[in-house]
Design an enzyme around this catalytic site. Structure first.
Site, PDB file in Angstrom:
ATOM      1  N   GLN A 219      -2.352   3.970   1.239  1.00  0.00           N
ATOM      2  CA  GLN A 219      -3.265   5.264   1.426  1.00  0.00           C
ATOM      3  C   GLN A 219      -2.251   6.743   1.396  1.00  0.00           C
ATOM      4  OE1 GLN A 219      -3.801   1.697   2.070  1.00  0.00           O
ATOM      5  NE2 GLN A 219      -5.222   1.980   0.907  1.00  0.00           N
ATOM      6  N   ASP A 221      -0.833   7.931  -0.728  1.00  0.00           N
ATOM      7  CA  ASP A 221      -0.173   8.381  -2.218  1.00  0.00           C
ATOM      8  C   ASP A 221      -0.740   8.882  -3.441  1.00  0.00           C
ATOM      9  OD1 ASP A 221       2.026   7.969  -0.759  1.00  0.00           O
ATOM     10  OD2 ASP A 221       2.240   5.635  -0.700  1.00  0.00           O
ATOM     11  N   SER A 222      -1.917   8.333  -3.195  1.00  0.00           N
ATOM     12  CA  SER A 222      -3.414   8.265  -4.114  1.00  0.00           C
ATOM     13  C   SER A 222      -2.597  10.313  -5.617  1.00  0.00           C
ATOM     14  CB  SER A 222      -4.777   8.880  -3.798  1.00  0.00           C
ATOM     15  OG  SER A 222      -4.980   7.648  -3.887  1.00  0.00           O
TER      16      SER A 222
END
Length: 269
Positions: A219, A221-222
């Site tokens: 979560q 790093d999108s």
């Protein structure tokens, strides 16, 4: 139900900090869940290590314009004034909602840039994560900034790839230092075996240790980069189930397959 997206939310960040469970987004894959679902993802950019200065000169973070200390997604410069990121990081946001941070591996030392325009890919579907890419226009160019070259096709044999970001780590909180980890390319056949019809080979690519897990994005790093050994942008952190779990690799927007669409829009953005 597990998170599918890798976008860090304030709710997720508080959950991670307070309970030691994953926040939404970061790592080799983007946030994987529905914000209303139980958050049972293990938070970590597994097996990661700090990046050296200049190792990823094109990487940026997307932050909340109202509180720039809160960065929720990653991205990369594809022009001095344009960022390529994931559509699920920008969908529903106005340009005034987001600022871009760039210029240091230490997120607290990055410079802040205003945004004037956002383009979300046509055909993006938040329920399927198909066509998960977006462009962000900066108010002013970052003079002299290095950009990342885009994969122009899908080779189907990328070998070892690398993902980077400031997302959630094993500790359950985001990292101030830019982290990266190497992840093996996974064939479309094997990724389809893991995710079934949720994996769309026309716009996605997978990477991770399918058998053992242990290396992945998470979560926060999108939207960030998945690059080849020679520094070409192969994928954009998109989704997955859990973080670094065996049998559940990271799923990325496949830049080689989306190259024509991205570059056509970039030319007049």
């Amino acid at each position: 139900m597990q998170n599918r997206r890798k976008t860090l939310t304030r709710l997720g960040a508080l959950t991670a900090a307070g309970l030691g469970v994953a926040a939404l987004a970061l790592g080799a894959t983007s946030a994987y869940a529905d914000d209303n679902a139980p958050n049972d993802i293990e938070p970590k950019i597994i097996g990661g290590q700090p990046a050296e200065d200049g190792q990823f000169p094109y990487i940026v973070a997307l932050a909340d314009a109202g509180d720039p200390s809160f960065n929720f997604c990653g991205g990369q410069l594809v022009a001095e004034d344009v960022v390529l990121t994931a559509a699920h990081c920008t969908e529903g946001s106005a340009a005034a909602d987001i600022v871009i941070r760039h210029g240091s591996t230490d997120i607290t030392q990055t410079d802040i840039y205003d945004v004037t325009d956002i383009y979300v890919a046509e055909g993006f579907d938040g329920s399927t994560m198909v066509n998960d890419w977006s462009l962000i226009k900066l108010a002013e160019p970052i003079s002299g900034a290095e950009t990342v070259p885009l994969a122009e096709s899908d080779t189907k044999d990328w070998g070892t790839l690398t993902v980077a970001g400031w997302g959630t780590t094993e500790s359950g909180s985001s990292s101030e230092d830019l982290l990266y980890v190497d992840v093996p390319y996974i064939t479309d056949t094997d990724c389809s075996g893991a995710y079934g019809s949720e994996f769309n080979a026309d716009s996605m690519i997978c990477a991770g240790d399918l058998e053992n897990g242990g290396v992945d994005s998470c979560q926060g790093d999108s939207g960030g980069p998945l690059v080849s050994a020679d520094g070409v942008l192969v994928g954009i952190v998109s989704w997955g189930y859990g973080c670094a779990e065996a049998g559940n690799p990271g799923v990325y927007a496949n830049v080689g397959l989306l190259y024509d669409d991205i570059t056509t829009k970039l030319a007049d953005f």
